[in-house]
Design an enzyme around this catalytic site. Structure first.
Site, mmCIF file in Angstrom:
data_model
loop_
_atom_site.group_PDB
_atom_site.id
_atom_site.type_symbol
_atom_site.label_atom_id
_atom_site.label_comp_id
_atom_site.label_asym_id
_atom_site.label_seq_id
_atom_site.Cartn_x
_atom_site.Cartn_y
_atom_site.Cartn_z
ATOM 1 N N ARG A 165 -5.489 3.195 6.967
ATOM 2 C CA ARG A 165 -6.159 3.758 5.638
ATOM 3 C C ARG A 165 -7.750 4.236 5.401
ATOM 4 O O ARG A 165 -8.249 3.894 4.554
ATOM 5 C CB ARG A 165 -5.703 2.689 4.558
ATOM 6 N N SER A 241 0.072 1.976 -3.602
ATOM 7 C CA SER A 241 -0.321 0.776 -3.184
ATOM 8 C C SER A 241 -1.726 0.524 -3.459
ATOM 9 O O SER A 241 -2.618 1.142 -3.184
ATOM 10 C CB SER A 241 0.151 0.767 -1.770
ATOM 11 N N GLU A 336 -7.211 -0.272 -1.873
ATOM 12 C CA GLU A 336 -7.004 0.798 -1.228
ATOM 13 C C GLU A 336 -7.770 2.252 -1.937
ATOM 14 O O GLU A 336 -8.276 2.910 -1.413
ATOM 15 C CB GLU A 336 -5.662 1.276 -0.956
#
Length: 341
Positions: A165, A241, A336
């Site tokens: 990520r 998420s 995130e």
């Protein structure tokens, strides 16, 4: 010529659905506009936010300076070989539509990344991934405008520094590059990846008599799983998420596993990747609501806006979850999405 909008509402342009107003807003539909636009922004010393699909952002109610939405469109086949194709996709294309377009043309490799919200240009920033596949697995290069060198350029996969990520666009040089196009190397030969347990289970459920699965079937199974577990941002505001799955050493994992036998984790090159959603659920956060925001009832990794939420309320909720996880598991949960400004 680009038209600037003053005090523009971005409520429909962020998937949390927060009420957001940009001091200035413009859409870029031609890459040739980029150098002159950025020159004006730099001369005025305006803060700048490059906006894609607004799916990985937590925005404040008022955004100073200016917001540029990259609205470039189009698909080009750069190379067409017997077993693979290299295509160039404009940054403003919607990601799921890109996955669908490639599948319809029998270009394979993006199926596991179906139904991820956002734009093509935003995908490399986060190195989006799902069900055993990451964007870096299929990227050939990324075309950019380099704000430092003041020229268009292309970055190889190595230059993108893709990580979990993460990428050069997110953590190394977050303000240097404006992504204009992403190039993909896709297979013409059907190859599928169903190693991820939830995906394999969905394939078996949807196609119980299949000896093997086609890319179309994997695509359908991915959509089935995501729709069953993740809320549609158009109906319930969210940014997907919210926390990364933390990676710990083998020693730390085995220590935690002894204390919490049901702990879910996956082997990783650095040790083990812990399932953040399991830890959040274990601590009783799944389905909890604090005023206008909360944790989704079916997926503990997803924070949601029930209506009337704000950056401050999501920030407070996420901090409480991080504190609880740290106290119990001695593990820090990294967020995130990007908070801006």
């Amino acid at each position: 010529m680009v038209d600037w909008l003053q005090n523009a509402s971005l409520t429909a342009s962020n998937t949390f659905g927060f009420e957001v107003v940009a001091e200035r807003y413009a859409e870029v539909s031609d890459a040739a506009q980029i150098p002159s636009l950025l020159a004006i922004i730099e001369q005025q010393n305006w803060p700048l936010l490059i906006l894609g699909g607004g799916s990985n952002l937590v925005l404040s109610s008022k955004l100073p300076g200016c917001v540029l939405r990259i609205a470039l469109r189009g698909y080009d086949v750069l190379e067409d070989h017997v077993d693979h194709v290299i295509i160039r996709v404009a940054a403003g294309e919607e990601w799921h539509q890109c996955v669908t377009h490639c599948l319809q043309n029998e270009w394979y490799g993006l199926e596991n990344l179906a139904l991820i919200p956002g734009s093509v240009g935003a995908a490399p920033v986060q190195n989006i991934g799902a069900y055993g596949v990451e964007l870096k697995d299929v990227v050939s290069k990324v075309d950019v405008y380099d704000r430092r060198a003041k020229q268009f350029d292309s970055l190889s996969v190595e230059q993108c520094h893709f990580g979990y990520r993460d990428s050069v666009f997110k953590s190394i040089h977050p303000d240097r590059y404006l992504i204009t196009h992403v190039c993909f190397k896709l297979s013409k030969v059907p190859r599928v990846s169903v190693a991820y347990a939830a995906l394999e289970s969905a394939c078996r459920h949807l196609y119980p008599n299949a000896a093997s699965y086609s890319p179309r079937q994997v695509f359908d199974a991915v959509c089935y799983v995501r729709r069953s577990k993740l809320p549609d941002p158009s109906k319930l505001g969210n940014a997907g998420s919210f926390f990364k799955n933390p990676v710990v050493s083998s020693d730390v994992f085995f220590e935690l596993k002894e204390a919490y036998p049901e702990l879910v984790a996956y082997p990783d090159v650095q040790g083990y990747k812990l399932a953040a959603g399991w830890m959040i659920d274990y601590l009783g956060w799944k389905g909890r609501r604090i005023e206008s925001v909360g944790v989704h009832k079916d997926q503990a990794l997803v924070l949601v806006n029930h209506g009337g939420g704000s950056r401050e309320s999501i920030e407070s909720l996420s901090a409480q979850i991080q504190t609880d996880v740290m106290k119990c598991f001695r593990v820090f949960l990294e967020v995130e999405p990007r908070f801006y400004p």
